[in-house]
Every structure is written in structure tokens, then in C-alpha cells.
Scaffold this motif. Structure first.
Motif, PDB file in Angstrom:
ATOM      1  N   UNK A 191     -36.640 -21.099  37.115  1.00 33.88           N
ATOM      2  CA  UNK A 191     -37.062 -21.082  38.567  1.00 33.88           C
ATOM      3  C   UNK A 191     -36.787 -20.002  38.706  1.00 33.88           C
ATOM      4  N   UNK A 192     -35.967 -19.732  38.860  1.00 28.63           N
ATOM      5  CA  UNK A 192     -35.101 -18.413  39.380  1.00 28.63           C
ATOM      6  C   UNK A 192     -36.031 -16.619  38.696  1.00 28.63           C
ATOM      7  N   UNK A 193     -35.282 -17.186  37.629  1.00 29.56           N
ATOM      8  CA  UNK A 193     -35.856 -15.937  36.689  1.00 29.56           C
ATOM      9  C   UNK A 193     -37.528 -15.403  36.780  1.00 29.56           C
ATOM     10  N   UNK A 194     -37.953 -17.016  36.500  1.00 25.39           N
ATOM     11  CA  UNK A 194     -39.469 -16.481  36.167  1.00 25.39           C
ATOM     12  C   UNK A 194     -39.929 -16.032  37.841  1.00 25.39           C
ATOM     13  N   UNK A 195     -39.625 -16.385  38.738  1.00 20.02           N
ATOM     14  CA  UNK A 195     -39.985 -16.033  39.782  1.00 20.02           C
ATOM     15  C   UNK A 195     -39.755 -14.041  39.873  1.00 20.02           C
ATOM     16  N   UNK A 227     -38.611 -16.265  27.774  1.00 19.24           N
ATOM     17  CA  UNK A 227     -39.304 -15.162  27.162  1.00 19.24           C
ATOM     18  C   UNK A 227     -40.765 -15.127  28.706  1.00 19.24           C
ATOM     19  N   UNK A 228     -40.678 -14.780  30.056  1.00 18.89           N
ATOM     20  CA  UNK A 228     -41.291 -14.672  30.661  1.00 18.89           C
ATOM     21  C   UNK A 228     -42.124 -13.634  31.623  1.00 18.89           C
ATOM     22  N   UNK A 229     -43.316 -13.993  31.838  1.00 19.18           N
ATOM     23  CA  UNK A 229     -43.705 -12.501  31.905  1.00 19.18           C
ATOM     24  C   UNK A 229     -44.668 -13.337  33.647  1.00 19.18           C
ATOM     25  N   UNK A 230     -45.021 -11.693  34.397  1.00 20.90           N
ATOM     26  CA  UNK A 230     -45.060 -11.895  35.120  1.00 20.90           C
ATOM     27  C   UNK A 230     -46.751 -13.238  35.117  1.00 20.90           C
TER      28      UNK A 230
END
Length: 297
Positions: A191-195, A227-230
Motif C-alpha cells: 500500500x505504501x509503495x503504491x501511495x 509493478x505500479x504506476x501513477x
């Protein structure tokens, strides 16, 4: 520019010697190389697999320090793999001794075999109390031909100030090698990584150890690479470019577009990287008492 990232969900299993570790690493990196990635990432402290053939039962603090003896072999192996396959290798993290102090360090290797380091800055309670590690003191931004990247090891991604610092310095991709033993621990990091991806308009890649070891504190692992994006129109639905199957050994691959990232920072629905009200952050918090200060009889 399109950049391909491969994140390895590394399965911790008991091994009998260094060769068992090396063979598994070679297999996973060869499998990753088949996707022609620009970056490959292994998880945090995946080298703790070495403890499965060391005497760690009586004194885990001493055993972790003996892992330093494998540091030259680990570095040589990772440099060889990066050169052989021509990718940048974020080689998870590995406990190592420097000036008598134990650091949890992520080592990055270039396609030419050059080595770079990023120490973990914030230690978990386990690292402080059981392993007695020392904190890193400096952040690094690595300028590569595939964008500017930084490494924030697991717990470090839970401190938004670190991500903001490297993103304001120009980071395009944050790499988060992680190791968590349970579901809630994994989701804290995730959750923190995506934030961080949303608030800094940056790509964030994380991966985790999976499997188990018969070693104190390393018995069970819960993990998933992602692997996350804005979160905006140019990017993947829900801001997830790719994610793995929880607790399975595999390689997760995604392409990210640095040009789309640059445009989104200027023309996005919101632009939080640039909209920060810096002058407000310089002011102390104004504390206001709202309760009645008089005592009624």
C-alpha cells in the motif's frame, strides 16, 4: 522510452551449500533474461537462504554476521549475471559488515558489471533487536540510460519523505526489494509503495521473498511482486502494470513508458509532484486547544 522491468518472486527453500544457492540464482536470472529486461530485481535478504546450511539455531546474531563471508562470492556472481545478460541487476539485499557494523545493503550491478550500493535506512524491530543491524545514512539516485532510479529497501518505502527526496532529485523508477513474513506486513509495504507512485508520479517496482526456511525469524514468507504506476489515464487500470500470483515462485514483467511519465507530471489530472506547497511545509504545526479550559461545578 519504454523500459522493461522484471521482478523475481524468489522462493526460499533449504539448501545444502553455496552451490545450491548459486544454481537457483542462475536459473532465476536466466529465466528473467529471456524476457529481455532492462532491469531485474531480486528481493530483500534473499541471501538469508544461506543460513539454511549454517548453524543459526543458537545465535542468529552471530550467524547473520557469518553471512558476510559470502559477500565476495555473492558480488562476483551478481556482476557476472549482469554482464552476461546485459541488464541492470538490483540484487535484492545482503547483510554485510563494514567497519565492524552490519548493514542490510542493496547492491545494484550495471550491464558492465559495475557495483553500486544503497543501505537500508530504517530498520524494523527485528533487525534492531535480533540482528543488531546499523542504519544507512544516505540516499542515492542512479542515473542510467533507462532513466534515473533509486532503491528503497522494504520498510524505507513506508517513510514518504525518502521517496519525495529522490523524486524531487529526478527519480523515474523506485525499486523496493522486500521481505515480509505475513499478509499484513506485505500489504503495509505494498500500500505504501503504491501511495508513493501516486503522490510522486513515479513508477514503483517491488518484489518479495516467498517460501520458508527452518531458521529463526525466517520460517514463513508472504510475498508478491508488483509493478505500479501513477493513477491516471495514460497508465494501467488501477495503477498496476503487472503483478504476480501470491506466494508462487515466478518472474513478473512489465513495460513502463518514461515519456508518458514526463507528460503526466505536467499535464496529469493532478500533478502532486509539482503541486507541493513548499512554503506551508516550512511553517510549524499550529496547535489549537478546543476544549473548555474552565471547570464547571
Amino acid at each position: 522510452m519504454k523500459v522493461r522491468i522484471a521482478a523475481v518472486q524468489y522462493l526460499l527453500r533449504s539448501i545444502k551449500d553455496w552451490d545450491g544457492f548459486e544454481n537457483q540464482v542462475r536459473f532465476m536470472l536466466k529465466a528473467s533474461a529471456e524476457y529481455k529486461p532492462n532491469f531485474v530485481m531480486l528481493p530483500e535478504i534473499f541471501t538469508s537462504q544461506l543460513l539454511s546450511f549454517m548453524d543459526a539455531d543458537n545465535n542468529i546474531k552471530a550467524a547473520v554476521r557469518r553471512m558476510h563471508d559470502f559477500t565476495p562470492r555473492y558480488q562476483d556472481l551478481m556482476a557476472e549475471m549482469a554482464r552476461k545478460y546485459g541488464f541492470y541487476l538490483i540484487a535484492g539485499s545482503h547483510p554485510n559488515l563494514r567497519d565492524g557494523l552490519l548493514y542490510n545493503t542493496s547492491f545494484m550491478f550495471s550491464p558492465q558489471g559495475e557495483m553500486f550500493m544503497q543501505d537500508k535506512i530504517h530498520r524494523t524491530r527485528w533487525e534492531r533487536e535480533k540482528w543488531d543491524t546499523s542504519s544507512g545514512s544516505k540516499l542515492h539516485l542512479f542515473q542510467t540510460e533507462y532513466g534515473a532510479v533509486s532503491i528503497l529497501i522494504c520498510y524505507d518505502i513506508e517513510f514518504p519523505e525518502l521517496s519525495r527526496m529522490v523524486c524531487e532529485a529526478g527519480a523515474d523508477i523506485l525499486f523496493v526489494p522486500s521481505s515480509t513474513d505475513d499478509r499484513q506486513g506485505y500489504w503495509r509495504v505494498r500500500y505504501c509503495a503504491h501511495a508513493r507512485a501516486i503522490e510522486n508520479q513515479v513508477y514503483v517496482a517491488m518484489t518479495s521473498t516467498v517460501g520458508n526456511l527452518a531458521v529463526e525469524g525466517l520460517g514463513m514468507h508472504y510475498g508478491q511482486a508488483c509493478i505500479m504506476t501513477p493513477s491516471d489515464f495514460p497508465f494501467s487500470r488501477d495503477g498496476i502494470a503487472s503483478e504476480g500470483v501470491t506466494n508462487m515462485e515466478q518472474v513478473v514483467v512489465a513495460d513502463v513508458d518514461l515519456d508518458a511519465l514526463m507528460q503526466n507530471r505536467i499535464n496529469g489530472t493532478t500533478i502532486p509532484l509539482y503541486d507541493k506547497m513548499r512554503e506551508v511545509y516550512q511553517n510549524p504545526v499550529d496547535i489549537i486547544k478546543t476544549q473548555n479550559s474552565t471547570t464547571k461545578s
